[in-house]
Design a protein around this motif. Sequence first.
Motif, mmCIF file in Angstrom:
data_model
loop_
_atom_site.group_PDB
_atom_site.id
_atom_site.type_symbol
_atom_site.label_atom_id
_atom_site.label_comp_id
_atom_site.label_asym_id
_atom_site.label_seq_id
_atom_site.Cartn_x
_atom_site.Cartn_y
_atom_site.Cartn_z
ATOM 1 N N HIS A 1 -8.471 -1.869 -2.077
ATOM 2 C CA HIS A 1 -9.049 -1.100 -1.066
ATOM 3 C C HIS A 1 -8.294 -0.114 -0.752
ATOM 4 C CE1 HIS A 1 -12.127 -4.632 0.095
ATOM 5 N NE2 HIS A 1 -12.522 -4.025 -0.867
ATOM 6 N N SER A 2 -9.173 1.074 -0.360
ATOM 7 C CA SER A 2 -8.584 2.183 0.383
ATOM 8 C C SER A 2 -9.294 2.475 1.629
ATOM 9 C CB SER A 2 -8.570 3.603 -0.653
ATOM 10 O OG SER A 2 -9.978 3.657 -0.998
ATOM 11 N N VAL A 3 -8.201 3.240 2.610
ATOM 12 C CA VAL A 3 -8.932 3.362 3.853
ATOM 13 C C VAL A 3 -8.692 5.027 4.055
ATOM 14 C CG1 VAL A 3 -8.486 3.385 6.490
ATOM 15 C CG2 VAL A 3 -8.243 1.314 4.834
ATOM 16 N N THR A 4 -9.654 5.751 4.362
ATOM 17 C CA THR A 4 -9.500 7.259 4.374
ATOM 18 C C THR A 4 -9.903 7.729 5.923
ATOM 19 O OG1 THR A 4 -9.677 7.554 2.228
ATOM 20 C CG2 THR A 4 -10.196 9.509 3.439
ATOM 21 N N ALA A 5 -9.218 8.692 6.451
ATOM 22 C CA ALA A 5 -9.615 9.155 7.871
ATOM 23 C C ALA A 5 -9.406 10.708 7.704
ATOM 24 C CB ALA A 5 -8.614 8.372 8.875
ATOM 25 N N LEU A 6 -10.466 11.371 8.506
ATOM 26 C CA LEU A 6 -10.332 12.811 8.404
ATOM 27 C C LEU A 6 -10.486 13.251 10.056
ATOM 28 C CD1 LEU A 6 -10.488 14.927 6.123
ATOM 29 C CD2 LEU A 6 -13.095 15.276 6.643
ATOM 30 N N TYR A 7 -9.565 14.303 10.106
ATOM 31 C CA TYR A 7 -9.227 14.830 11.459
ATOM 32 C C TYR A 7 -9.661 16.420 11.306
ATOM 33 C CZ TYR A 7 -6.658 11.119 13.456
ATOM 34 O OH TYR A 7 -6.095 9.665 13.956
ATOM 35 N N GLU A 8 -9.917 16.854 12.468
ATOM 36 C CA GLU A 8 -10.151 18.347 12.478
ATOM 37 C C GLU A 8 -8.887 18.879 13.596
ATOM 38 O OE1 GLU A 8 -14.460 20.530 12.883
ATOM 39 O OE2 GLU A 8 -14.389 18.881 14.034
ATOM 40 N N LEU A 9 -8.434 19.788 13.292
ATOM 41 C CA LEU A 9 -7.356 20.333 14.004
ATOM 42 C C LEU A 9 -7.383 21.653 14.418
ATOM 43 C CD1 LEU A 9 -4.139 19.093 11.839
ATOM 44 C CD2 LEU A 9 -5.594 17.776 13.506
ATOM 45 N N PHE B 1 0.690 -1.150 -0.086
ATOM 46 C CA PHE B 1 0.033 0.026 0.198
ATOM 47 C C PHE B 1 0.722 1.189 0.201
ATOM 48 C CE2 PHE B 1 0.322 -1.214 4.611
ATOM 49 C CZ PHE B 1 0.833 -0.030 5.075
ATOM 50 N N THR B 2 0.207 2.272 -0.370
ATOM 51 C CA THR B 2 0.670 3.684 -0.450
ATOM 52 C C THR B 2 0.057 4.491 0.720
ATOM 53 O OG1 THR B 2 -0.635 4.654 -2.136
ATOM 54 C CG2 THR B 2 1.718 3.699 -2.691
ATOM 55 N N VAL B 3 0.777 5.569 1.211
ATOM 56 C CA VAL B 3 -0.023 6.310 2.231
ATOM 57 C C VAL B 3 -0.328 7.891 1.620
ATOM 58 C CG1 VAL B 3 0.008 7.548 4.573
ATOM 59 C CG2 VAL B 3 0.549 5.287 4.336
ATOM 60 N N HIS B 4 -1.137 8.599 1.571
ATOM 61 C CA HIS B 4 -1.267 9.727 1.332
ATOM 62 C C HIS B 4 -1.823 10.708 2.259
ATOM 63 C CE1 HIS B 4 -0.916 8.595 -3.058
ATOM 64 N NE2 HIS B 4 -1.360 7.582 -2.525
ATOM 65 N N LEU B 5 -1.264 11.851 2.072
ATOM 66 C CA LEU B 5 -1.707 12.895 3.291
ATOM 67 C C LEU B 5 -1.818 14.278 2.586
ATOM 68 C CD1 LEU B 5 1.263 12.241 5.836
ATOM 69 C CD2 LEU B 5 -0.964 11.305 5.860
ATOM 70 N N ARG C 1 -6.271 14.812 6.080
ATOM 71 C CA ARG C 1 -6.756 13.544 5.338
ATOM 72 C C ARG C 1 -5.675 12.434 5.501
ATOM 73 N NH1 ARG C 1 -9.248 13.075 -0.694
ATOM 74 N NH2 ARG C 1 -7.047 13.298 -0.953
ATOM 75 N N VAL C 2 -5.908 11.599 5.877
ATOM 76 C CA VAL C 2 -5.123 10.369 5.910
ATOM 77 C C VAL C 2 -5.606 9.142 4.948
ATOM 78 C CG1 VAL C 2 -3.640 8.614 7.172
ATOM 79 C CG2 VAL C 2 -3.936 10.872 8.483
ATOM 80 N N GLY C 3 -4.951 9.045 3.828
ATOM 81 C CA GLY C 3 -5.587 7.945 3.052
ATOM 82 C C GLY C 3 -4.502 6.998 2.764
#
Length: 540
Positions: A425-433, A161-165, A180-182
């Motif tokens: 498949h991809s996994v995405t997470a979103l943060y508020e900062l 996998f790769t990670v995208h920020l 966003r962390v993908g």
Amino acid sequence: MAKSGSALLGCSAMVVFALAPGLACSTRKARERPAPGSGEVVPTAKASAAPGPGAVAHLEGADHYALLDRGAPTASPSPSMLAQAEPASSEDYAHYEPNRMVPTVEDRLSTFAADVDTASYTLVRRKLLEGAQVPADAVRVEEFVNYFKYGYAGPTDGRPFTVHLEAAPSPFHPARQLLRVGVQGREVAARERKQANLVFLVDVSGSMATSDKLALAQQSLRILVDNLQGDDSVALVTYAGSTRVVLEPAGLGRRDEILAAIDDLSAGGSTAMASGITLAYELAARTLTPSSVSRVIVLSDGDANVGNTTHQAILETIAGYVKRGVTLSTIGFGTGNYRDTLMEQLANQGNGNNYYVDSRAEAERIFGEQLGGTIEVIAKDVKLQVEFDPAVVSAYRLIGYENRAIADQDFRQDAVDAGEIGAGHSVTALYELELTGKADPGPLAMVRVRAKPPGGDQASEAAFRLDQAELRASFADASPSFRFTTAVAAFAELLRGSPAADGWSFAKVLELARPVAEQSGDPRQQEFVRLVERAVANHI
């Protein structure tokens, strides 16, 4: 700007399909810091309101894209109307308090398990299409977000996998940023996919005797069989008041016999899910080899009412087979008595996926377009840990993933179960900062991903950094996929009545999503826009 990298892992598996009702189980994820007053995870009974005039009674073989094209008013109702509790019924959803802002000086680490399930999005989609009220607890933000593809580039170096920020200012809070962390799993070409030995466990109890349940399950299985290849094999087990093997493992050379067995299924009687699962696993274990995938796929409404039906007992049954290499996925059908809690957590324990099928189009997505990811795992026990520097970030909030929380100290405890990622498949997470505003050379975030190859117990770990200089100057400067991710997460937050979404609106969601969908031409993004419009129409 967006940032990406690669991480090293590997995979193998064997597939068994099971259709079973009433699977319930306790969450496998330890909540490190429950929100104040949240208590333990509490299953709640919620019902679907009766469809209004002209509503769709079911989506059997219907195309939900066409149903959305019927149009909807665009006036905005109060979001709280969508989060009201419904009258008591036999539908079951687990309750989790939405994540709150966490001061970084108190805890600089956010740790959670990967999740590629999408059942929540399709189940809520069905309710909106039918004009039914949406139970707040049916909404899991991460499953809305992970339903969509965001165009992440896959690995090119042979890694899994790769990670995208990517980060940009929030369109909802002027003083906050979004991160966003993908994670994108590698694709596996059909010719490279491992042999799949599948066991279908089909719930044929009386509760399945409607066209949106057993009949749609049969359509789904036919689509699946049509997309198998080579040396793949299929077995079929049913359960109602009793269980039986309808078809012993059969290769695709016996395709007509397989399809005939599927077509001959009929519903009636009570539901003995636990014994059905045991029998399906026994069949799957017989075909288990190091070079193949073995998975049980359960197709059911989750409504078990005979025999050993406690979710803990069923989970304990599954645990032993998972250690041997047999995984399990759940495919949900129907409404009114649907047991979402059991179906989701059964798939979690089985190291598989949890889907909900509301139409033939959805079955084609799961068993056609995404078949490789549905049956072949490329990384297991995938954990993510995001570290924030208190000198740069004063507070953060992970949007969703409440039932995937892992204690920070368990990130490197490889005996602690986590999530699986399938091929493509991809996994995405979103943060508020919230940023400190201080001049500091520290990074905006450090992201670590830890995972094991599907057939191994030795985890590997990789780290990725996003610097402050890479923060977009404005939300408009963010990538289209980032802006669409934000719209999807906000829609889910509004639907579940999250306190963090106070002051947000469906009008803003449409403002964010519509331009992206129009530009991309992606039918699922365009469907999402129409679904938001339908939500507005249903609740004026």
